[in-house]
Motif scaffolding. Sequence first.
Motif, PDB file in Angstrom:
ATOM      1  N   THR A   1     -11.148  20.728 -14.654  1.00  0.00           N
ATOM      2  CA  THR A   1     -10.182  19.817 -14.036  1.00  0.00           C
ATOM      3  C   THR A   1      -8.761  20.365 -14.183  1.00  0.00           C
TER       4      THR A   1
ATOM      5  N   HIS B   1     -11.559   8.395 -13.155  1.00  0.00           N
ATOM      6  CA  HIS B   1     -11.342   9.820 -12.915  1.00  0.00           C
ATOM      7  C   HIS B   1     -11.252   9.941 -11.390  1.00  0.00           C
TER       8      HIS B   1
ATOM      9  N   ARG C   1     -16.538   8.065 -16.778  1.00  0.00           N
ATOM     10  CA  ARG C   1     -15.455   7.743 -15.833  1.00  0.00           C
ATOM     11  C   ARG C   1     -15.765   8.344 -14.463  1.00  0.00           C
TER      12      ARG C   1
ATOM     13  N   ARG D   1     -23.941  14.102 -17.698  1.00  0.00           N
ATOM     14  CA  ARG D   1     -24.313  14.472 -19.063  1.00  0.00           C
ATOM     15  C   ARG D   1     -24.099  13.272 -19.990  1.00  0.00           C
TER      16      ARG D   1
HETATM   17  C1  NCD Z   1     -15.997  15.089 -16.465  1.00  0.00           C
HETATM   18  C2  NCD Z   1     -14.901  14.469 -17.276  1.00  0.00           C
HETATM   19  O1  NCD Z   1     -14.141  15.153 -17.938  1.00  0.00           O
HETATM   20  O2  NCD Z   1     -14.811  13.271 -17.211  1.00  0.00           O
HETATM   21  N1  NCD Z   1     -15.813  16.417 -16.156  1.00  0.00           N
HETATM   22  C3  NCD Z   1     -15.008  16.750 -15.136  1.00  0.00           C
HETATM   23  O3  NCD Z   1     -13.895  16.269 -15.014  1.00  0.00           O
HETATM   24  N2  NCD Z   1     -15.499  17.598 -14.243  1.00  0.00           N
HETATM   25  C4  NCD Z   1     -17.331  14.788 -16.952  1.00  0.00           C
HETATM   26  C5  NCD Z   1     -17.696  15.180 -18.329  1.00  0.00           C
HETATM   27  O4  NCD Z   1     -16.891  15.487 -19.173  1.00  0.00           O
HETATM   28  O5  NCD Z   1     -18.898  15.131 -18.552  1.00  0.00           O
END
Ligand code: NCD
Length: 316
Positions: free
Chosen positions: A65, A144, A177, A231
């Motif tokens: 991200t 998110h 999220r 996950r």
């Molecule tokens: C997610 C997050 O950080 O919320 N990852 C992401 O932004 N691609 C999901 C996660 O951490 O499993």
Amino acid sequence: MTEQLDAGGRLRHLLSLDGLDAACLTRLLDRAEGYCARPGRPAPRTRQLADRTIVNLFFENSTRTRASFELAARRLGAEVLNLNLDTSSAQKGESLLDTFYTLQAMNVDGFVVRHAEAGIPARLAEQALPHEAIINAGEGSDNHPTQGLLDVLTIRQHKPRLEELTVAIVGDIRHSRVASSAARALHTLGVGELRLAAPVTLLPDPAHLPGRHLTDIEAALDGADVIMMLRIQKERMRASDIPDDAAYHAQWGLTEERLRHAAPDALVMHPGPMNRGVEIADAVADGPQSVIREQVNNGVAVRMAVLAELLEHRKP
Ligand code: NCD
């Protein structure tokens, strides 16, 4: 919730997909489409934010991200500052607001914020000056929004008639999220059927998210057009509640065999980071139905769209 729209209904901050109507979501998605890198072509670049400064203010670890927001800002011509506050002044006891005021004094225009605690982006939005924008890059288990947008964009590119689709989100929905932002956006855009499937302890409060709750993966996958795997968010759980990896895989992992319950052309998605052999088998993650790397590609485009939308018309 802090107002993320201005009096004219225009997006001022991006805090949550909750409260954004279908027209607003569609506008961001359409805009992102224009920034998508096409296979074999150079990534799109503009100078739309050439005189702006964007800070990535990350109080929680992140690889994709943060990298995605950084590339998005740079590809719009902005100056970018990356602060990983896990290892910085937060540890010296400086308050969050003091950190924010310090950056404001350095003429930062866009604040991309990730924090383990819900409500932090909204608190900063309350302190923002009219030309400053706060972008939520992940807060606690709640929101998110750019991930939700990139998920919907990826689905829409393959299967544009959302109202005809059955989407199954499978895994640790309670602490995710990603699930909450994707579920809200899909609901607002009129998805045909939304299924949320998890072991009973990992389902959200029924009042919290739209969608049909299921505790059986085969039932969730049955005829589904899109499968979003998640996950286990171990960092948000007590050690004693964390399921054993092998047992979880046996009951909840997306294997090739289980994937056969879904529609033959079902899309397989995952926001990353993936735990291979736990929630998803290698053969599925790397298989022909996987659009996981397209999600990553679309992430940059969505973030370009959001940054441009929020900042291009606002000047100090
Ligand atoms: C997610 C997050 O950080 O919320 N990852 C992401 O932004 N691609 C999901 C996660 O951490 O499993």
